[in-house]
Motif scaffolding. Sequence first.
Motif, short mmCIF file in Angstrom:
data_model
loop_
_atom_site.label_atom_id
_atom_site.label_comp_id
_atom_site.label_asym_id
_atom_site.label_seq_id
_atom_site.Cartn_x
_atom_site.Cartn_y
_atom_site.Cartn_z
N SER A 192 41.96 -68.00 -18.10
CA SER A 192 40.91 -67.57 -19.04
C SER A 192 41.47 -67.29 -20.43
O SER A 192 40.75 -67.29 -21.41
CB SER A 192 40.22 -66.31 -18.51
N ASN A 227 44.40 -72.19 -21.46
CA ASN A 227 43.10 -72.69 -20.99
C ASN A 227 43.25 -74.02 -20.27
O ASN A 227 42.58 -74.28 -19.26
CB ASN A 227 42.13 -72.85 -22.16
N ARG A 251 45.07 -72.29 -26.20
CA ARG A 251 44.47 -73.51 -25.63
C ARG A 251 45.35 -74.06 -24.50
O ARG A 251 44.83 -74.64 -23.53
CB ARG A 251 44.29 -74.56 -26.72
#
Length: 293
Positions: free
Chosen positions: A66, A61, A58
């Motif tokens: 990606s 991200n 996360r």
Amino acid sequence: MENTSKDLIKLIQHKYANLSKGQKLIAEYIMAHYDKAAFMTAATLGKKVGVSESTVVRFANALGFSGYPSLQKALQVLIKNKLTTVQRISMDDSFIDSDATLKKVLKADMENLRATIEEVDCRTFKKVVDSIFKAHRIYILGLRSSTALAGYLGFYLDLILDNVKVVSFGMSEIFEQLLRVTKDDLVIGISYPRYSRRTLDALKYVKKQGCKIVGITDSYASPIASISDHTLIARSNMVSFVDSLVAPLSLINSLIVAIGMREKKEVTQYFEKLEDMWDTFNVYEGKDKPTNF
């Protein structure tokens, strides 16, 4: 488009205030130890800072990547030209075990080959072969760890063609050996991390003379990629303090074979003469004339 490594640290600093508590721990570790984080898996990095693997994903991200592999790749590009030999030695304790080292190094080389196969540009490869045949003279330049690659390419091209010169340190300065380059010549520059500044300076010089340049390097972020007319990429992710030159050597083998096959008839005749000479002077084992003692 995913973020590049160019401003990665600045990006982390910019995003820091909006990260979760766990993500901030990751950010702090990366900013302080990016040279080590670049070679950690998501699970290893999470364990190091005390968060879950999913938190690491996360985090990637949140920066605009990606996934973690893309962030890790950006980190590796960031450090390639900055990582010292001492830092390379200390970046992974798993090399202490000799059995693990054998398998890890072999797997890393296989991964470099796999990535090179997937990313190679066949059209560029053909253009490079065409450029070699069109060139009046061919200069091959590779310094530091790339010296071995340059010498290998030069050895075989010199057997096939009669206009090849390997530029290397010796009695003459590098620039003196390139003094007569013209727009009709071709310079093949080979550069891998840590990128040699001397190689880059020499290529900049021949570029000013209007000479065509073929770059063989590890990524389009390499310093020589931006000044090369054609760039061939062969991956060379670092394994401890040793540069992995397996994929670059395989790429060079491909070039040699492609050039040799285009001139197959002439090369065959030339090698027939070489074989006769080698037999005459007992160059290789296995064909020695009987010797009386």
